[in-house]
Every structure is written in structure tokens, then in C-alpha cells.
Design an enzyme around this catalytic site. Sequence first.
Site, mmCIF file in Angstrom:
data_model
loop_
_atom_site.group_PDB
_atom_site.id
_atom_site.type_symbol
_atom_site.label_atom_id
_atom_site.label_comp_id
_atom_site.label_asym_id
_atom_site.label_seq_id
_atom_site.Cartn_x
_atom_site.Cartn_y
_atom_site.Cartn_z
ATOM 1 N N ARG A 232 0.843 -1.185 0.000
ATOM 2 C CA ARG A 232 0.000 0.000 0.000
ATOM 3 C C ARG A 232 0.883 1.243 0.000
ATOM 4 O O ARG A 232 1.829 1.338 0.780
ATOM 5 C CB ARG A 232 -0.922 0.019 1.234
ATOM 6 C CG ARG A 232 -2.038 -1.027 1.183
ATOM 7 C CD ARG A 232 -3.046 -0.698 0.097
ATOM 8 N NE ARG A 232 -4.145 -1.658 0.011
ATOM 9 C CZ ARG A 232 -4.163 -2.701 -0.799
ATOM 10 N NH1 ARG A 232 -3.118 -2.943 -1.583
ATOM 11 N NH2 ARG A 232 -5.209 -3.504 -0.841
ATOM 12 N N GLU A 261 -4.462 6.186 -7.199
ATOM 13 C CA GLU A 261 -4.055 5.568 -8.464
ATOM 14 C C GLU A 261 -5.024 5.945 -9.579
ATOM 15 O O GLU A 261 -6.240 5.800 -9.398
ATOM 16 C CB GLU A 261 -3.992 4.047 -8.296
ATOM 17 C CG GLU A 261 -2.921 3.631 -7.285
ATOM 18 C CD GLU A 261 -2.783 2.128 -7.130
ATOM 19 O OE1 GLU A 261 -3.587 1.375 -7.724
ATOM 20 O OE2 GLU A 261 -1.856 1.697 -6.426
ATOM 21 N N HIS A 280 0.750 -0.729 -10.650
ATOM 22 C CA HIS A 280 -0.009 -1.711 -9.875
ATOM 23 C C HIS A 280 -0.238 -2.998 -10.681
ATOM 24 O O HIS A 280 -1.361 -3.464 -10.851
ATOM 25 C CB HIS A 280 -1.348 -1.134 -9.419
ATOM 26 C CG HIS A 280 -1.863 -1.772 -8.161
ATOM 27 N ND1 HIS A 280 -2.646 -1.117 -7.256
ATOM 28 C CD2 HIS A 280 -1.701 -3.031 -7.664
ATOM 29 C CE1 HIS A 280 -2.952 -1.923 -6.256
ATOM 30 N NE2 HIS A 280 -2.385 -3.101 -6.485
#
Length: 325
Positions: A232, A261, A280
Site C-alpha cells: 500500500r 491511483e 499496480h
Amino acid sequence: MKCLLIQPIHPSGIALLEEAGLEVVQASAHDMETVAREIVGADAAITRNAGLNRAAMEAGSKLQVLGNHGIGVDPVDVDYATEIGLPIAFTPYANVQSVAELVIAHMLAIAKRVRECDTAVRDDRFDYRYTRDFREVSGKTLLICGFGRIGRRTAEVAKAAFDMRILVHSPSVPAADIEAAGFVAAPDLDAALGEADYVSLHQTLTPRTRGLFSRERLFAMKKDAALINTARGALVDREALVEAVEGGHLRGAAFDVFETEPPPADHPYLACKGLVLSPHIGGSTEEAAERTAVQAAEAVLAVLNGKRPEHMVNPDVWERRRKVA
């Protein structure tokens, strides 16, 4: 019955839902305002990192199950789902291998200066190879922060492939369990930071872990060490990290996750050349994407057929789960 896909999933998961007779509808956008409009009439929904908020759950009055594509449920209003008896099924194992492999890839990219080497060749600086700024990872010390499934698998791969010494800091896991797995328990995080050549983050985001890697902790890390974060973004003080990397205290860092994001254009990481960044992708391999989609679809179908799924975020709601006629 209808299942709303808040974000795209692998075709294998869609096929499974359709073979069971569900109408599968892809949301036109994954912002919660759009989802709240389009979830009306849906019996099930599957979300990824967009989550599902209270307003969308209220709009989805027929919703009987939410499938969470992956492990993290930070963007889901779990408390409200639990209040209304909405089961949330998730897929805790599907992306473990893929994320662990990304950690190793990031670690090697920093050790071998892969990003810098690529730039050097494109800039006609082939003599960059004489800088002697490359490292082996074999035999080095890796500190794993968070000994869940991904942290454990990362430790196993690093030890088996590179004979790394593995330290594990995980307050929720007994030291005996860590040692039984063949690793060294490191209850004192600050002491362990001074020993590790690489630090890999695998914690969930909680009030305790938010900002855990503060400026003080980043500068407590061993000189020339590297930090890798596939967990995270908010675990780390971003301004302090840039300072530690650009100032030469840390060899580098790699991030696959960000607080928001995609990161905004003025995010400090984007201008820091000592960082390796990825969008990601930890669980986005073809193999993991298919496993995750299939497992999420199977869990949704189980609930719709009155069967308890194997993995639930809020298992206490099962006996009082929402049933819509």
C-alpha cells in the site's frame, strides 16, 4: 440474474458467470457515481481496486453478494456491507506468486540498475557498464515486513533462488512460526532495518501501519539499501523517501502502489530518477488475472446458490445475509 462488473475481469471469469445463466454487464465507468446508477437491479457485483461505497450499495437494493477481485478491500465500505448483511467474497491466494515475482523483479532491477542501463544505451552511453555500480543479490539480507501469503512466498523465492538471509518483521505472527518456516524473526523493526540490504513491504493499511516508514525509519535503513513496496502506498512517507533516495542514503526504491491511483502529475515519485515505478501490475499477469477472475466468479455463484464461499471478508454476516426475493 444480473452481475455488474465494476471493472474488467479475465474472460474466463465472465464465461463462468454466463454459463451459469447470469447476465454479465460491464459498468461504463468505475467511479462510484456511475456505479450507483448502473448497479440498480444487479443481484451481484465484482469489483477490483475501485471498491464499492455506501451510496452504491444503497442503490443496489437487490445486491446479494460482492465479489472482490484480489486481496485488498480498502476501497470497499466493509462496515456498511456488514451492517446490511451483504457478503463480501475475496480471492486471497490468486495473485500470491505473481506479486512475489514482481518483488524479485524490482529487487533485481535496482541491484542491476536496469532502468539506468536502458537509458544509457538509448543515450549512446555504452561505457555506463564501467561505472561498477551493479550488485548481486545472492547472499544479501532481505527484510520482509508482513508475513502474510505474499510476504511468505517472497521470502521462500528469495531464499531458494538467491540464498538470501531472510528477516521477518510481523507482529501478528508468532516468532516460532517464522522460525519454523526457516527464517529469522525480527520483532524490533528499527534494529532489523539496520541489517537489511533490501526491505519488502507486505502489510495491510491500518491506523498503525499508515506512515510506518517515516523519515526516521527510512534513514534508519542500512546505507545503500533499497525499499520495495507492493502493498500500500500510504505505508511510506513519500517526501522523505525521495529525500533518502536523491540524497544517496538509499540505493533506490521500487513502488507498484500509490495512495491515489493513478498518481497525480505532481506526485514526487514521478520526478525521482532513483525510483522504479510500475502501474499496480503485481497481480496482473495473465495467470493471476485468470485465477482471480475465476475464483471471484465461483464465489459469487456460490452465494447466489446459497452456498458459503471459502473466503469471506465479513464471515459473520453469513447466517444473517441479505436475501432478496
